[in-house]
Design an enzyme around this catalytic site. Structure first.
Site: not given
Length: 703
Positions: A30-31, A243
């Protein structure tokens, strides 16, 4: 670079036609997606300074900024904004807070300073009571509930009392021209709601927003983002409903749901390819999280191969568990030629760390404890740091408040509120205000005399701090305020002695630092706020990481041990079977109250039924969050995963029988092998001794 992206990542990066939600599974890159999307926006003609990337932690923001800096070379003043929510809030309030009556150099209270004020508002000396009230007020603020609404909606006398303290606390903060951590989000929301011109200016300044860890946002953060993006709705939110583990501090999964409602044109992209873990680990994770209801269905997959099977190790008790983990870790490291820093031991609660620390020390296995209290966070060190901060900058209002009240010198809350209000009107610091003639009209002569005596003392010490040797000035400061007597007057002798030793260690450290740098106390005091960063450098040492599961989020390790996989621990008793029995007790009470109030049995039954439904729903929600917590733990592992549980566990002097966590069965792992396979302390110790002997023999071999 785009050749390294998978199709879903590419789609998420290139979509610029409207609001976008990226459901990013654990380890799905995702980063990379966020940084690549910023680069794509710039390449598409967006002004870099009009792009904002918002995340939750300074560490995440720093990592993102570093990655972006390697991809897009820009002068410092022309780079996109990469910031935490709270840093953005500070920027907004520094620039436009005057619209809300805040002076530009308002002070930000940390949790400790805020708790001191709240303690006085509650009229208690019990720190635990103040901390509990602080948590409740934080949840109210995060849900955008002001003191009046909190009082109106309070469910019992306890909440009514906290709501009253909330009102006094808010008034004190306003008088001090100070804000707390939650205000850094709440006040910008108010600013944008009440001042259309300010809202429009910020929408022009930040024309595209990217938000990381979106599942962790609370109602207040959601509202801030909604107000910032405005009708243009140019944003990308990145998150994972599986999460979401911060419900206890106000985060709500409802924010992911609300996006679809508030933005009907929302584009949803799922990242399901995992770049972190082996297939065995992902299979266990997918089986586990399948037991939770889904907002967005997804299934993680990996090209890393099957990998080592997930291990479940039953142990006789917690000491055997620690010995077993140490033995397995040592043996694995010896076989695989790995580093200590390749291993992490994850647990549900900080209290579990003690026995592991003892065994690791005994076995000379280096470790780093994350989440423990920093030396610089201790109250006695913070007291002294407040004095040093005030010497360095007498405009630092929180430092002034702490120093003038520690030790006590006859200056109370009422006096400080009066001084704070006057300082706010004059747009000066509280320290500067106490010397002004106008203060004489606001503060009683006796209190003002105590304040000015304090101010003159600070000025004298400040003059010396810039000229004389640091060691002498420090000693004279501690003697003059008689800090040692203060410690012994406010705690029992044993605690006070420990605290005084901490102060002595800190002062010795400061003296050596000043001597080494050839500096006086003043330049040292000017850097004192940075000292806490020197306390620990986790990433620089070859050591096993001991950490709670909550603190492990965002991290990954080649080899992970998740310990204490038992009912009542993981899931925690607050979210397990005990929650159901607790719910049952609440139902009975609510039912009786309903009947007594109305006098009608049917009304009572309805109320009992509503209470039963609400408490069962709350219990289910707690279990779901605990399951997500286990999912986070499992998905930290890259190559191997070992789960341990104990047949009995010590609490105080008592021993209690334990059952394996339901989550082990949900992962389809065999939690109950034959009794002979259970690890006892003696067997684990014997294996450790054998391993030590073997390692020693190997080291002794020539060549």
């Amino acid at each position: 670079m785009s050749a390294q992206l998978n199709p879903a990542q590419r789609e998420a990066i290139r979509y610029l036609d409207g609001p976008c939600l990226v459901i990013a599974g654990a380890g799905s890159g995702k980063t990379r997606v966020i940084t690549q999307k910023i680069a794509h926006l710039i390449a598409s003609g967006f002004n870099p300074q009009a792009i904002g990337a918002i995340t939750f932690t300074n560490k995440a923001a720093q990592e993102m900024a570093e990655r972006l800096g390697k991809m897009v070379k820009l002068p410092e003043g022309q780079r996109p904004l990469v910031s935490t929510f709270h840093s953005l809030g500070v920027q907004m309030l520094r620039r436009d807070g005057q619209s809300l009556g805040l002076k530009r150099n308002f002070s930000i209270l940390d949790a400790d300073d805020a708790a001191n004020i709240l303690q006085q508002a509650l009229g208690t000396t019990d720190r635990k009571v103040a901390r509990a009230a602080q948590h409740r007020i934080s949840l109210w603020k995060n849900a955008l509930v002001d003191p009046d609404r909190a009082a109106a909606e309070a469910r019992d006398s306890l909440e009514h009392g906290i709501a009253r303290a909330y009102r006094d606390y808010a008034a004190t903060l306003a008088a001090y021209q100070s804000v707390d951590f939650d205000d850094l989000i709440g006040l910008p929301v108010r600013l944008l709601r009440e001042h259309a011109d300010v809202a429009q200016a910020w929408r022009e300044k930040l024309r595209y927003l990217l938000v990381d860890e979106y599942q962790d946002t609370n109602a207040c953060q959601y509202e801030l983002l909604k107000l910032l993006v405005g009708p243009r709705a140019a944003f990308t939110a990145v998150g994972d409903d599986d999460q979401s583990i911060y419900g206890w501090r106000g985060a709500t999964l409802e924010n992911l749901n609300r996006l679809s409602t508030d933005y009907p044109a929302l584009k949803v992209v799922k990242l399901e390819q995992n770049y972190r873990s082996s297939v065995s680990i992902l299979t266990a994770a997918n089986r586990l999280i399948a037991h939770n209801p889904k907002l967005h269905e997804k299934k993680l997959w990996s090209e890393h191969g099957v990998g080592d099977p997930v291990q479940v190790v039953p142990c006789e008790h917690d000491e055997a568990e620690a010995e077993s983990v140490a033995m397995r870790l040592q043996a694995h490291r010896f076989e695989r030629r790995t580093k200590y820093s390749d291993y992490a031991i994850l647990y549900r609660g900080n209290h579990q760390a003690r026995v592991f620390e003892q065994v690791l020390r005994k076995e000379k296995i280096p470790y780093v404890l994350s989440g423990g209290q920093s030396f610089f966070e201790r109250a006695e060190i913070r007291d002294l740091m407040a004095w040093l901060r005030l010497l360095a900058n007498d405009d630092d209002d929180p430092a002034f408040i702490r120093a003038v009240t520690t030790p006590k010198r006859g200056v109370g809350t009422t006096t400080l509120q009066a001084l704070g209000t006057y300082a706010g009107e004059r747009h000066v610091s509280m320290f500067a205000a106490l010397f002004e003639t106008g203060a004489e009209q606001r503060i009683a002569p006796r209190q003002l005399e105590a304040l000015r005596e304090f101010g003159n003392f600070v000025n004298r010490i400040g003059w010396r701090a810039a000229r004389e040797p640091a060691a002498q000035v420090l000693d004279d400061l501690l003697n003059a305020i008689d800090y040692r007597s203060h410690l012994f007057a406010t705690a029992d002798d044993k605690v006070a002695a420990t605290r005084w030793q901490n102060v002595s260690d800190f002062v010795d450290w400061l003296k050596k630092r000043a001597e080494g740098d050839g500096a006086t106390l003043l330049p040292l005091a000017q850097t004192v706020s940075l000292l806490s960063q020197l306390d620990r450098k986790d990433g620089e040492v070859d050591a096993v990481r001991l950490t709670t599961i909550h603190a492990s989020k965002g991290l990954e390790f080649p080899h992970v041990f998740v310990v204490g996989c038992e009912e009542g621990l993981l899931p925690h008793h607050g979210g397990a079977a005990a929650a159901t029995s607790e719910a049952g007790e609440e139902e009975a009470g609510d039912g009786r109250a309903g009947q007594e109030e109305s006098g009608h049995d049917r009304a009572g039954q309805h109320r009992a039924g509503d209470a039963r439904a609400a408490t069962v729903e709350a219990a289910a929600a707690r279990i779901e969050e605990e399951r997500r917590l286990m999912y986070v733990a499992v998905t930290r592992a890259q190559r191997s995963l070992t789960l341990t549980w104990c047949r009995e566990r010590k609490r105080g002097r008592e021993k209690y029988a334990q059952l394996p966590s339901r989550f082990l069965a949900e992962m389809q792992l065999d939690a109950r092998p034959k009794a002979a396979a259970t690890v006892g302390a003696e067997a684990a110790k014997a294996k450790l001794a054998g391993l030590r002997e073997m390692l020693g023999h190997r080291r002794a071999q020539p060549g």
